[in-house]
Design a protein around this motif. Structure first.
Motif, PDB file in Angstrom:
ATOM      1  N   LYS A 221       0.888  -1.205   0.352  1.00  0.00           N
ATOM      2  CA  LYS A 221       0.259   0.283  -0.352  1.00  0.00           C
ATOM      3  C   LYS A 221       0.559   1.793  -0.058  1.00  0.00           C
ATOM      4  O   LYS A 221       0.192   2.416  -0.941  1.00  0.00           O
ATOM      5  CB  LYS A 221      -0.999   0.351   1.119  1.00  0.00           C
ATOM      6  CG  LYS A 221      -2.398   0.694   0.887  1.00  0.00           C
ATOM      7  CD  LYS A 221      -3.094   0.666   2.549  1.00  0.00           C
ATOM      8  CE  LYS A 221      -4.433   1.780   2.091  1.00  0.00           C
ATOM      9  NZ  LYS A 221      -5.118   1.274   3.549  1.00  0.00           N
ATOM     10  N   SER A 222       2.225   1.079   0.453  1.00  0.00           N
ATOM     11  CA  SER A 222       2.723   2.274   0.630  1.00  0.00           C
ATOM     12  C   SER A 222       3.587   2.414  -0.500  1.00  0.00           C
ATOM     13  O   SER A 222       3.318   3.489  -1.123  1.00  0.00           O
ATOM     14  CB  SER A 222       3.935   2.317   1.397  1.00  0.00           C
ATOM     15  OG  SER A 222       3.025   2.069   3.600  1.00  0.00           O
ATOM     16  N   VAL A 223       4.005   1.626  -0.965  1.00  0.00           N
ATOM     17  CA  VAL A 223       4.417   1.303  -2.607  1.00  0.00           C
ATOM     18  C   VAL A 223       3.752   2.645  -3.534  1.00  0.00           C
ATOM     19  O   VAL A 223       4.194   3.490  -4.400  1.00  0.00           O
ATOM     20  CB  VAL A 223       5.086   0.099  -2.846  1.00  0.00           C
ATOM     21  CG1 VAL A 223       5.802   0.662  -4.506  1.00  0.00           C
ATOM     22  CG2 VAL A 223       6.179  -0.098  -1.958  1.00  0.00           C
ATOM     23  N   GLN A 224       2.108   1.847  -3.809  1.00  0.00           N
ATOM     24  CA  GLN A 224       1.473   2.780  -4.459  1.00  0.00           C
ATOM     25  C   GLN A 224       1.049   3.806  -4.403  1.00  0.00           C
ATOM     26  O   GLN A 224       0.917   4.407  -5.663  1.00  0.00           O
ATOM     27  CB  GLN A 224       0.428   1.796  -4.065  1.00  0.00           C
ATOM     28  CG  GLN A 224       0.311   0.645  -4.562  1.00  0.00           C
ATOM     29  CD  GLN A 224       0.696   0.039  -6.185  1.00  0.00           C
ATOM     30  OE1 GLN A 224       1.384  -0.625  -6.760  1.00  0.00           O
ATOM     31  NE2 GLN A 224       0.111   0.866  -7.327  1.00  0.00           N
ATOM     32  N   ILE A 225       1.104   4.413  -2.886  1.00  0.00           N
ATOM     33  CA  ILE A 225       0.836   5.874  -2.707  1.00  0.00           C
ATOM     34  C   ILE A 225       1.893   6.585  -2.762  1.00  0.00           C
ATOM     35  O   ILE A 225       2.032   7.447  -3.558  1.00  0.00           O
ATOM     36  CB  ILE A 225       0.521   5.764  -0.963  1.00  0.00           C
ATOM     37  CG1 ILE A 225      -0.227   5.526  -0.673  1.00  0.00           C
ATOM     38  CG2 ILE A 225       1.152   7.709  -0.845  1.00  0.00           C
ATOM     39  CD1 ILE A 225      -1.029   5.978   0.729  1.00  0.00           C
ATOM     40  N   ILE A 226       3.422   5.913  -2.676  1.00  0.00           N
ATOM     41  CA  ILE A 226       4.655   6.408  -3.197  1.00  0.00           C
ATOM     42  C   ILE A 226       4.916   6.740  -4.871  1.00  0.00           C
ATOM     43  O   ILE A 226       4.967   7.877  -5.272  1.00  0.00           O
ATOM     44  CB  ILE A 226       5.829   5.611  -2.976  1.00  0.00           C
ATOM     45  CG1 ILE A 226       6.465   5.720  -1.203  1.00  0.00           C
ATOM     46  CG2 ILE A 226       7.434   6.395  -3.550  1.00  0.00           C
ATOM     47  CD1 ILE A 226       7.242   4.227  -1.605  1.00  0.00           C
ATOM     48  N   LYS A 227       3.739   6.025  -5.344  1.00  0.00           N
ATOM     49  CA  LYS A 227       4.066   5.832  -6.980  1.00  0.00           C
ATOM     50  C   LYS A 227       3.145   7.034  -7.122  1.00  0.00           C
ATOM     51  O   LYS A 227       3.094   7.565  -8.324  1.00  0.00           O
ATOM     52  CB  LYS A 227       3.959   5.046  -7.298  1.00  0.00           C
ATOM     53  CG  LYS A 227       5.104   3.191  -7.187  1.00  0.00           C
ATOM     54  CD  LYS A 227       4.615   2.175  -8.224  1.00  0.00           C
ATOM     55  CE  LYS A 227       5.906   1.101  -8.471  1.00  0.00           C
ATOM     56  NZ  LYS A 227       5.973  -0.139  -8.746  1.00  0.00           N
ATOM     57  N   ASP A 228       2.279   7.426  -6.547  1.00  0.00           N
ATOM     58  CA  ASP A 228       0.859   7.928  -7.429  1.00  0.00           C
ATOM     59  C   ASP A 228       1.000   9.402  -6.706  1.00  0.00           C
ATOM     60  O   ASP A 228       1.657  10.247  -7.690  1.00  0.00           O
ATOM     61  CB  ASP A 228      -0.242   7.725  -6.230  1.00  0.00           C
ATOM     62  CG  ASP A 228      -1.006   6.512  -6.555  1.00  0.00           C
ATOM     63  OD1 ASP A 228      -1.110   6.233  -7.946  1.00  0.00           O
ATOM     64  OD2 ASP A 228      -2.193   6.319  -5.447  1.00  0.00           O
ATOM     65  N   ASN A 229       2.008   9.371  -5.352  1.00  0.00           N
ATOM     66  CA  ASN A 229       3.027  10.827  -5.582  1.00  0.00           C
ATOM     67  C   ASN A 229       3.638  11.322  -6.713  1.00  0.00           C
ATOM     68  O   ASN A 229       4.227  12.464  -6.694  1.00  0.00           O
ATOM     69  CB  ASN A 229       3.707  10.626  -4.104  1.00  0.00           C
ATOM     70  CG  ASN A 229       2.583  10.760  -2.855  1.00  0.00           C
ATOM     71  OD1 ASN A 229       1.240  11.212  -2.990  1.00  0.00           O
ATOM     72  ND2 ASN A 229       2.421  10.317  -1.169  1.00  0.00           N
ATOM     73  N   ILE A 230       4.458  10.147  -6.817  1.00  0.00           N
ATOM     74  CA  ILE A 230       5.891  10.850  -7.869  1.00  0.00           C
ATOM     75  C   ILE A 230       5.036  10.975  -9.139  1.00  0.00           C
ATOM     76  O   ILE A 230       5.557  11.934 -10.091  1.00  0.00           O
ATOM     77  CB  ILE A 230       6.612   9.476  -8.013  1.00  0.00           C
ATOM     78  CG1 ILE A 230       7.537   9.118  -6.333  1.00  0.00           C
ATOM     79  CG2 ILE A 230       7.605   9.245  -9.903  1.00  0.00           C
ATOM     80  CD1 ILE A 230       8.418   7.809  -7.185  1.00  0.00           C
ATOM     81  N   LYS A 231       4.222  10.202  -9.199  1.00  0.00           N
ATOM     82  CA  LYS A 231       3.048  11.163 -10.366  1.00  0.00           C
ATOM     83  C   LYS A 231       2.614  12.450 -11.028  1.00  0.00           C
ATOM     84  O   LYS A 231       2.589  13.269 -11.071  1.00  0.00           O
ATOM     85  CB  LYS A 231       2.438   9.731 -11.190  1.00  0.00           C
ATOM     86  CG  LYS A 231       1.407  10.155 -12.226  1.00  0.00           C
ATOM     87  CD  LYS A 231       0.552   8.875 -12.640  1.00  0.00           C
ATOM     88  CE  LYS A 231       1.548   7.272 -12.437  1.00  0.00           C
ATOM     89  NZ  LYS A 231       0.064   6.297 -12.711  1.00  0.00           N
ATOM     90  N   LEU A 232       1.951  12.872  -9.154  1.00  0.00           N
ATOM     91  CA  LEU A 232       1.258  13.241  -9.318  1.00  0.00           C
ATOM     92  C   LEU A 232       2.210  15.230  -9.358  1.00  0.00           C
ATOM     93  O   LEU A 232       2.472  15.957  -9.580  1.00  0.00           O
ATOM     94  CB  LEU A 232       0.665  13.406  -7.430  1.00  0.00           C
ATOM     95  CG  LEU A 232       0.058  14.812  -7.128  1.00  0.00           C
ATOM     96  CD1 LEU A 232      -1.265  14.919  -7.677  1.00  0.00           C
ATOM     97  CD2 LEU A 232       0.079  14.458  -5.258  1.00  0.00           C
TER      98      LEU A 232
END
Length: 172
Positions: free
Chosen positions: A63-74
């Motif tokens: 779940k953390s990895v998904q959030i990091i990837k979303d933040n990187i994209k954002l």
């Protein structure tokens, strides 16, 4: 930035983040940064925003990895600027490193009291061959040694319910 509520995560407070980056000041610009237990990517993304040439984040929680990837994209951070490894920190530290990192940021889950264990692993890792600084956040009741292989404690300060320790590697 995307955050979420979970028992396993406690992002670095703004105060701790501010202390770390005030101590580093211009050292972040162009630096290679390793963010261990990177959680939501808070510290690593701050390093990117301050001019780090490369940030590698290591996080096992899906779940953390998904959030990091979303933040990187954002934040429109490129893969050349920040890469996340979905991997256990202890197995990551056993890897072969052809070059080191200038800055290592360590924020293990406070519920598990892993500070000493992580520093032992860092002390045994090939990363000690390279000059570097490492900041580690620990909770009350956790104790750290003054040395872990080539890593020597430079500073240890209390910030409320957390401690922030600064180690420097002195490769021989």
């Amino acid at each position: 930035l995307n955050h979420f509520k979970a028992d396993h995560i406690r992002p670095s407070t703004d105060r701790i983040k501010e202390v770390i980056f005030n101590k580093l000041q211009s050292d972040v610009d162009g630096a290679r940064v390793l963010d261990l237990f990177c959680g939501t990517g808070n510290l690593g993304l701050e390093a990117v925003s301050r001019g780090a040439s490369l940030v590698h984040g290591v996080e096992l929680n899906f779940k953390s990895v998904q959030i990091i990837k979303d933040n990187i994209k954002l934040l429109q951070v490129t893969p050349e600027e920040m890469k996340v490894f979905k991997q256990d920190v202890f197995s990551f530290l056993k890897g072969e490193f052809t070059q080191g990192y200038d800055i290592i940021l360590i924020d293990p889950p406070f519920t598990e009291k892993l500070g000493h264990e992580v520093m032992v692993a860092l002390g045994k890792s090939a990363l000690g061959r390279y000059p570097s600084v490492a900041f580690i956040e620990t909770g009350k009741g956790e104790s750290l040694e003054k040395e872990y292989g080539p890593w020597v404690l430079v500073e240890h300060k209390n910030y409320g319910d957390k401690y922030l320790s600064l180690f420097k590697s002195n490769p021989s």
